[in-house]
Design a protein around this motif. Structure first.
Motif, PDB file in Angstrom:
ATOM      1  N   ALA A   2       0.660  -1.259  -0.065  1.00 28.77           N
ATOM      2  CA  ALA A   2      -0.036  -0.099   0.010  1.00 28.77           C
ATOM      3  C   ALA A   2       0.906   1.314  -0.159  1.00 28.77           C
ATOM      4  CB  ALA A   2      -0.894  -0.159   1.182  1.00 28.77           C
ATOM      5  N   GLY A   3       1.956   1.251   0.761  1.00 30.77           N
ATOM      6  CA  GLY A   3       3.004   2.443   0.856  1.00 30.77           C
ATOM      7  C   GLY A   3       3.155   2.870  -0.674  1.00 30.77           C
ATOM      8  N   HIS A   4       3.455   1.842  -1.396  1.00 28.12           N
ATOM      9  CA  HIS A   4       4.085   1.986  -2.842  1.00 28.12           C
ATOM     10  C   HIS A   4       3.219   2.832  -3.611  1.00 28.12           C
ATOM     11  CE1 HIS A   4       6.538   1.575  -6.237  1.00 28.12           C
ATOM     12  NE2 HIS A   4       5.481   1.096  -6.993  1.00 28.12           N
ATOM     13  N   SER A   5       2.162   2.594  -3.522  1.00 20.06           N
ATOM     14  CA  SER A   5       0.930   3.346  -4.285  1.00 20.06           C
ATOM     15  C   SER A   5       0.912   4.713  -3.899  1.00 20.06           C
ATOM     16  CB  SER A   5      -0.322   2.574  -4.367  1.00 20.06           C
ATOM     17  OG  SER A   5      -0.968   2.255  -3.228  1.00 20.06           O
ATOM     18  N   LYS A   8       3.609   6.908  -4.862  1.00 20.71           N
ATOM     19  CA  LYS A   8       3.566   7.165  -6.198  1.00 20.71           C
ATOM     20  C   LYS A   8       2.512   8.484  -6.467  1.00 20.71           C
ATOM     21  CE  LYS A   8       4.538   3.284  -9.055  1.00 20.71           C
ATOM     22  NZ  LYS A   8       4.329   2.257  -9.903  1.00 20.71           N
ATOM     23  N   THR A   9       1.558   8.341  -5.745  1.00 27.88           N
ATOM     24  CA  THR A   9       0.605   9.590  -5.506  1.00 27.88           C
ATOM     25  C   THR A   9       1.170  10.826  -4.965  1.00 27.88           C
ATOM     26  OG1 THR A   9      -1.205   7.987  -5.097  1.00 27.88           O
ATOM     27  CG2 THR A   9      -1.649  10.210  -4.678  1.00 27.88           C
ATOM     28  N   ARG A  11       4.164  11.680  -4.928  1.00 23.85           N
ATOM     29  CA  ARG A  11       5.286  12.164  -5.971  1.00 23.85           C
ATOM     30  C   ARG A  11       4.511  12.620  -7.341  1.00 23.85           C
ATOM     31  NH1 ARG A  11       9.464   7.941  -8.440  1.00 23.85           N
ATOM     32  NH2 ARG A  11       9.910   9.268 -10.321  1.00 23.85           N
ATOM     33  N   THR A  12       3.571  12.336  -7.523  1.00 23.76           N
ATOM     34  CA  THR A  12       3.012  12.870  -8.784  1.00 23.76           C
ATOM     35  C   THR A  12       2.310  14.068  -8.514  1.00 23.76           C
ATOM     36  OG1 THR A  12       2.310  10.589  -9.632  1.00 23.76           O
ATOM     37  CG2 THR A  12       0.979  12.440 -10.514  1.00 23.76           C
ATOM     38  N   GLU A  13       1.634  14.266  -7.330  1.00 17.23           N
ATOM     39  CA  GLU A  13       0.976  15.411  -7.014  1.00 17.23           C
ATOM     40  C   GLU A  13       1.826  16.574  -6.938  1.00 17.23           C
ATOM     41  OE1 GLU A  13      -1.103  14.583  -3.381  1.00 17.23           O
ATOM     42  OE2 GLU A  13      -2.807  13.538  -4.609  1.00 17.23           O
ATOM     43  N   ARG A  14       3.219  16.204  -6.262  1.00 22.03           N
ATOM     44  CA  ARG A  14       4.350  17.275  -6.061  1.00 22.03           C
ATOM     45  C   ARG A  14       5.120  17.465  -7.031  1.00 22.03           C
ATOM     46  NH1 ARG A  14       5.844  17.553   0.197  1.00 22.03           N
ATOM     47  NH2 ARG A  14       3.973  17.271   1.174  1.00 22.03           N
ATOM     48  N   SER A  15       5.007  16.953  -7.973  1.00 26.46           N
ATOM     49  CA  SER A  15       6.044  16.887  -9.368  1.00 26.46           C
ATOM     50  C   SER A  15       5.497  17.584 -10.658  1.00 26.46           C
ATOM     51  CB  SER A  15       6.898  15.805  -9.320  1.00 26.46           C
ATOM     52  OG  SER A  15       6.155  14.645  -9.838  1.00 26.46           O
ATOM     53  N   ARG A  16       4.033  18.102 -10.317  1.00 26.84           N
ATOM     54  CA  ARG A  16       3.251  18.468 -11.502  1.00 26.84           C
ATOM     55  C   ARG A  16       4.240  19.423 -12.198  1.00 26.84           C
ATOM     56  NH1 ARG A  16      -1.992  16.396 -11.546  1.00 26.84           N
ATOM     57  NH2 ARG A  16      -2.343  15.839  -9.166  1.00 26.84           N
ATOM     58  N   SER A  17       4.259  19.613 -13.583  1.00 27.81           N
ATOM     59  CA  SER A  17       4.961  20.394 -14.396  1.00 27.81           C
ATOM     60  C   SER A  17       4.661  21.765 -14.435  1.00 27.81           C
ATOM     61  CB  SER A  17       5.438  19.740 -15.747  1.00 27.81           C
ATOM     62  OG  SER A  17       4.092  19.534 -16.480  1.00 27.81           O
TER      63      SER A  17
END
Length: 99
Positions: A2-5, A8-9, A11-17
């Motif tokens: 569960a921690g892996h997903s 990813k969430t 990381r995606t939210e914080r690295s939006r371009s």
């Protein structure tokens, strides 16, 4: 895992371009990169968050926040984390002057 997903969430939210030059966004990016560096090294060594946290004398949730870019470790804590993973971290502060 569960921690892996969750990772990813976050990381995606914080690295939006989005190109935003606000200090908060710049700082969040730096925090995230530091957390990614710590997480990457921990995984490379095959260690769990619980094991590294125990060795560094911090809680596993605190390590999770650091790895997710949500917590910024002090220099003393970075030293404990490095020792816990029997590694070193090289961090460059500042930017090169424009030519």
């Amino acid at each position: 895992m569960a921690g892996h997903s969750r990772w990813k969430t976050i990381r995606t939210e914080r690295s939006r371009s989005e190109v935003v030059e606000h200090a908060e966004y710049i700082q969040a990016g730096l925090d995230l990169r530091l957390g990614e560096m710590i997480r990457s090294r921990r995984i490379e060594l095959g260690l769990t968050q619980a094991e590294v946290a125990r060795r560094a004398q911090i809680t596993q949730p605190a390590l999770s926040r650091i790895e997710g870019g949500g917590g910024v470790p002090t220099l003393a804590m970075l030293d404990r984390l490095a020792r816990a993973m029997e590694t070193t971290f090289t961090i460059t502060v500042g930017r090169n002057a424009a030519a």
